[in-house]
Write a protein that holds these residues in place. Structure first.
Motif, PDB file in Angstrom:
ATOM      1  N   SER A  75      -7.374   2.175  -3.742  1.00 22.91           N
ATOM      2  CA  SER A  75      -6.028   2.229  -3.182  1.00 22.91           C
ATOM      3  C   SER A  75      -6.122   2.193  -1.665  1.00 22.91           C
ATOM      4  CB  SER A  75      -5.309   3.508  -3.629  1.00 22.91           C
ATOM      5  OG  SER A  75      -4.192   3.768  -2.798  1.00 22.91           O
ATOM      6  N   ASP A 104      -5.844  11.761  -1.926  1.00 19.62           N
ATOM      7  CA  ASP A 104      -5.963  11.251  -3.288  1.00 19.62           C
ATOM      8  C   ASP A 104      -4.790  10.327  -3.595  1.00 19.62           C
ATOM      9  OD1 ASP A 104      -5.732  11.345  -6.373  1.00 19.62           O
ATOM     10  OD2 ASP A 104      -7.648  12.321  -5.947  1.00 19.62           O
ATOM     11  N   ALA A 105      -5.036   9.333  -4.434  1.00 19.41           N
ATOM     12  CA  ALA A 105      -3.982   8.372  -4.776  1.00 19.41           C
ATOM     13  C   ALA A 105      -2.784   9.039  -5.434  1.00 19.41           C
ATOM     14  CB  ALA A 105      -4.550   7.293  -5.693  1.00 19.41           C
ATOM     15  N   SER A 129      -8.361   6.272  -6.295  1.00 17.97           N
ATOM     16  CA  SER A 129      -8.258   6.464  -4.848  1.00 17.97           C
ATOM     17  C   SER A 129      -9.165   5.495  -4.093  1.00 17.97           C
ATOM     18  CB  SER A 129      -8.620   7.906  -4.479  1.00 17.97           C
ATOM     19  OG  SER A 129      -7.743   8.822  -5.116  1.00 17.97           O
ATOM     20  N   ALA A 169      -4.773   5.371   0.023  1.00 18.73           N
ATOM     21  CA  ALA A 169      -5.656   6.524  -0.148  1.00 18.73           C
ATOM     22  C   ALA A 169      -6.890   6.420   0.746  1.00 18.73           C
ATOM     23  CB  ALA A 169      -6.063   6.655  -1.618  1.00 18.73           C
ATOM     24  N   LYS A 214       0.806  -1.217   0.000  1.00 20.81           N
ATOM     25  CA  LYS A 214       0.000   0.000   0.000  1.00 20.81           C
ATOM     26  C   LYS A 214       0.840   1.269   0.000  1.00 20.81           C
ATOM     27  CE  LYS A 214      -0.688   0.091   5.058  1.00 20.81           C
ATOM     28  NZ  LYS A 214      -1.701   0.083   6.133  1.00 20.81           N
ATOM     29  N   PRO A 230       0.873   4.379  -8.038  1.00 18.85           N
ATOM     30  CA  PRO A 230      -0.571   4.445  -8.287  1.00 18.85           C
ATOM     31  C   PRO A 230      -0.937   4.694  -9.746  1.00 18.85           C
ATOM     32  CG  PRO A 230       0.178   6.434  -7.177  1.00 18.85           C
ATOM     33  CD  PRO A 230       1.340   5.490  -7.182  1.00 18.85           C
ATOM     34  N   ASP A 239       3.791   8.399   0.423  1.00 21.16           N
ATOM     35  CA  ASP A 239       4.085   7.475  -0.666  1.00 21.16           C
ATOM     36  C   ASP A 239       5.559   7.097  -0.630  1.00 21.16           C
ATOM     37  OD1 ASP A 239       4.187   6.036  -2.979  1.00 21.16           O
ATOM     38  OD2 ASP A 239       3.811   7.703  -4.318  1.00 21.16           O
TER      39      ASP A 239
END
Length: 221
Positions: A140, A149-150, A137, A143, A50, A55, A156
Motif C-alpha cells: 500500500s 498500518d494499512a 501494508s 502505508a 493511495k 485497503p 484515509d
C-alpha cells in the motif's frame, strides 16, 4: 438485463453523477479522483488512489434492513428476541397520515444506521492494535509513505463500509402501505398489523393485494 432481472444486482449499474458527488461530499475525494471510482470488493465504490482506496473489507457491521420496517410497525419492539431494540417511534395505528408514518420510519432508520456506523468506527480504530496487516501494508503506497498500518484510518479517505441487506424491502413496504392504507384506504393500519401478527392467516386476499397491487421498486415507478 437478463442477469439483473433475477434480483441479485449483477452486473452492478450505478448512476455516475450521483456516485461522484457522494464521493466528494461524504468522503472528501477531489473530483479528479472521484471520477476514477472502481468497485472494490463487492459494493464499495472508491478511487484507486493511495488515499482513496479501500485497503480491505471492513465488514464489521451488517444489518438486515427489513428490520427497520418491522420496528416501525411494532414501535421498536423485536418479537424475535422479545425486547425493545429500536426507539419508540409511536404506535403506527395512531398516525394520521403517511408523512407521520414516514417520519417514524426515518427515526428507526437513523437509529439502525447509527448503530452500524458506530460499530464500524470502533472496529476501524481498534483494527491496527489487534489485526495489523503487514503484507497489505507493504504493497500500500499510503502505508509505506506514512509508516502506518494499512488498516489504520489515519490519512484515509476511503469510505464508511457498512453492509445493508434487504434494503429494498423498505421501499416496497413503504410504497405498498402508502397506496393501500393511506391513499386508497382499502385497509387500516390495525388490519395490517393484525394480519402480520398472525402471519397473514385467513388474509390471503389482503396479502396478495400487498404483493401484486402495490408499486414496486425498479418497475418504472
Amino acid at each position: 438485463f437478463e442477469c439483473i432481472r433475477q434480483g441479485l444486482g449483477y452486473p452492478s449499474m450505478r448512476n455516475d453523477p450521483i456516485l461522484i458527488a457522494n464521493a466528494m461530499h461524504w468522503h472528501g475525494h477531489p473530483i479528479e479522483e472521484a471520477r476514477l471510482w472502481v468497485h472494490q470488493a463487492c459494493m464499495s465504490p472508491c478511487p484507486p488512489t493511495k488515499n482513496g482506496f479501500q485497503p480491505m473489507r471492513m465488514a464489521s457491521a451488517t444489518a438486515n434492513c427489513a428490520k427497520i420496517i418491522e420496528y416501525l410497525l411494532w414501535n421498536g419492539f423485536d418479537h424475535v428476541v422479545n425486547m425493545q431494540m429500536g426507539p419508540k417511534s409511536g404506535d403506527p395505528r395512531t398516525f394520521k397520515d403517511f408523512e407521520a408514518f414516514f417520519a417514524a420510519w426515518v427515526q428507526q432508520m437513523k437509529w439502525l444506521f447509527s448503530t452500524l456506523v458506530r460499530t464500524v468506527n470502533l472496529g476501524r480504530s481498534k483494527d491496527p492494535e489487534f489485526f495489523g496487516r503487514p503484507y497489505l501494508s507493504g504493497i500500500s503506497q499510503r502505508a509505506v509513505e506514512t509508516g502506518l498500518d494499512a488498516v489504520s484510518p489515519e490519512g484515509d479517505r476511503g469510505n464508511c463500509w457498512i453492509t445493508a441487506f434487504s434494503w429494498v424491502e423498505n421501499i416496497d413496504s413503504l410504497a405498498a402501505i402508502k397506496k393501500l392504507i393511506y391513499d386508497d384506504r382499502k385497509y387500516t393500519m390495525a388490519q395490517l398489523i393484525d394480519a402480520l401478527r398472525n402471519n397473514w392467516e385467513s388474509q390471503e386476499k389482503m396479502r396478495l393485494d400487498f404483493v401484486r397491487n402495490a408499486p414496486k421498486w425498479g418497475n418504472d415507478e
